[in-house]
Scaffold this active site. Sequence first.
Site, PDB file in Angstrom:
ATOM      1  N   LYS A 183     -42.038  20.349 -60.910  1.00 31.72           N
ATOM      2  CA  LYS A 183     -41.331  21.622 -60.755  1.00 31.72           C
ATOM      3  C   LYS A 183     -41.147  22.270 -62.121  1.00 31.72           C
ATOM      4  O   LYS A 183     -40.425  21.751 -62.968  1.00 31.72           O
ATOM      5  CB  LYS A 183     -39.968  21.445 -60.103  1.00 31.72           C
ATOM      6  CG  LYS A 183     -39.379  22.789 -59.638  1.00 31.72           C
ATOM      7  CD  LYS A 183     -37.876  22.761 -59.498  1.00 31.72           C
ATOM      8  CE  LYS A 183     -37.178  23.117 -60.771  1.00 31.72           C
ATOM      9  NZ  LYS A 183     -37.340  24.544 -61.182  1.00 31.72           N
ATOM     10  N   GLU A 257     -34.922  13.550 -71.250  1.00 29.89           N
ATOM     11  CA  GLU A 257     -34.960  14.092 -72.613  1.00 29.89           C
ATOM     12  C   GLU A 257     -34.093  15.334 -72.588  1.00 29.89           C
ATOM     13  O   GLU A 257     -34.444  16.345 -71.978  1.00 29.89           O
ATOM     14  CB  GLU A 257     -36.406  14.406 -73.022  1.00 29.89           C
ATOM     15  CG  GLU A 257     -36.563  14.649 -74.519  1.00 29.89           C
ATOM     16  CD  GLU A 257     -36.502  16.118 -74.875  1.00 29.89           C
ATOM     17  OE1 GLU A 257     -35.403  16.538 -75.335  1.00 29.89           O
ATOM     18  OE2 GLU A 257     -37.491  16.835 -74.707  1.00 29.89           O
ATOM     19  N   CYS A 291     -35.275  21.632 -78.385  1.00 26.83           N
ATOM     20  CA  CYS A 291     -34.224  20.630 -78.205  1.00 26.83           C
ATOM     21  C   CYS A 291     -33.934  19.876 -79.494  1.00 26.83           C
ATOM     22  O   CYS A 291     -32.807  19.464 -79.748  1.00 26.83           O
ATOM     23  CB  CYS A 291     -34.606  19.653 -77.094  1.00 26.83           C
ATOM     24  SG  CYS A 291     -36.248  18.947 -77.277  1.00 26.83           S
ATOM     25  N   GLU A 388     -24.764  22.871 -78.549  1.00 22.92           N
ATOM     26  CA  GLU A 388     -26.155  23.291 -78.662  1.00 22.92           C
ATOM     27  C   GLU A 388     -26.265  24.765 -78.300  1.00 22.92           C
ATOM     28  O   GLU A 388     -26.004  25.161 -77.168  1.00 22.92           O
ATOM     29  CB  GLU A 388     -27.051  22.454 -77.751  1.00 22.92           C
ATOM     30  CG  GLU A 388     -28.528  22.771 -77.923  1.00 22.92           C
ATOM     31  CD  GLU A 388     -29.409  21.953 -76.987  1.00 22.92           C
ATOM     32  OE1 GLU A 388     -30.516  21.599 -77.406  1.00 22.92           O
ATOM     33  OE2 GLU A 388     -28.981  21.691 -75.851  1.00 22.92           O
TER      34      GLU A 388
END
Length: 503
Positions: A183, A257, A291, A388
Amino acid sequence: MPVFEYAPAPESRAVVDIAPSYGLFIDGEFTEAGDGKVFKTLSPSSEEVLSEVAQAGAEDVDRAVKAARKAFGTWSALPGAERAKYLFRIARIIQERSRELAVLESLDNGKPIRESRDADLPPVAAHFFYYAGWADKLAYAGYGPDPRPLGVAGQIIPWNFPLLMLAWKIAPALATGNTVVLKPAETTPLSALFFADICRQAGLPKGVVNIVTGDGSTGAELVAHPGIDKVAFTGSTEVGKAIARTVAGTKKRVTLELGGKAANIVFDDAPIDQAVEGIVGGIFFNQGHVCCAGSRLLVQESVQDELLDALKRRMSTLRVGDPLDKNTDIGAINSAEQLARIRTLADAGEAEGAERWAPECELPSSGYWFAPTLFTGVTQAHRIAREEIFGPVLSVLTFRTPEEAVAKANNTPYGLSAGIWTEKGSRILWMANKLRAGVVWSNTFNKFDPASPFGGYKESGYGREGGRHGLEAYLAGAAEPTSEHRGHLPPEAGGEGEGERDR
């Protein structure tokens, strides 16, 4: 001295043909969603509708998983050398169609064509080449003399590197004999659907790769489906925790992750010009949608002023604008939702007393844009130093000793990556041993190779992708991640549905 401006150097959109609508790719064929639902995918640089895409529901996910299960018996029984032929063929087709795919990625994602062409597409092909080489050598990978595939892998990829994350997941899964239901992110589905066409072009057997498009509800259905044997997810930590809760108590294997808040540490003996290039590449590459971005700059006090002066000069040369212009350094933010989050956190940095600076630049009138931004006077208590941001925003902190640098770098719930800039090899080794990060770069940043593993600690997830280590997650009998690698993700922590918050 005369000032020479860059003339526009646009890449042609004519190299890619985007259909007005796309269905789901199930059992080797494109098909409409069972309930007929669709959603639009936009170009973030112009807000232009690129195409309509099918929204998969529970029935569609079930069809895709059953197709993958049916194909698994035949695919896993093939000799590794035969599976490798398909992967080699896919890799070569990706190379042949790389210009088309690069333009598509820049249109759908917003990243500069220079990055999608030079930084994304070459490693996409390289991952398929690399894992094709492993397909007939699994007995020598270190996971037992007769390693077996798990079955059907449910894979969910983010919007920051759509095609590259697809390669990271699909290539090792197919090499080890698994079949896949993938997906893509809701805002960047097109390159995955083009990859479906590449699978057909390569003659891949039906059902080996299936692609279901949709929002967070589609991802949730895929993770929860009882026919899935392994879940691989790249995205936000919140969604990673939700996935961990969903699969708890089942026999599903999981790799995650997740987020990061990497420290890029510059010592007083570092080559300043080289470090500045590493800092710029570490946080402004791909609009900061990375990331492992070096979003926290830790600079030794004695060189702070010199480094910041050089960094501001370099930031003033960055060109923000049309992603299809080969001169562009910083493209569009991927979505309105992500732009709103970046603005909120940047405003919080100012409200909490940090000093904000950005070079003068004219942003386009349409689309989603944010200028490269620098914050100084940042403390460890600031939100911009803890959360973040996932955008082109850099927070600068200082340190005096290596011990203080380590303490500040590790003062985060994340543990995905870090960078060290110094001329002392002994200091690099000492720091690398102390930093709680899955990847530590020395005198460089954001360098990747298919043969090198990547992954995090703590709330950056567990498991590894890439290299020989990337095979482990798709082989039965291979060791489960230890609590050290699991990062102690609390199952009771809150989470949200997969979707716009995922990368």
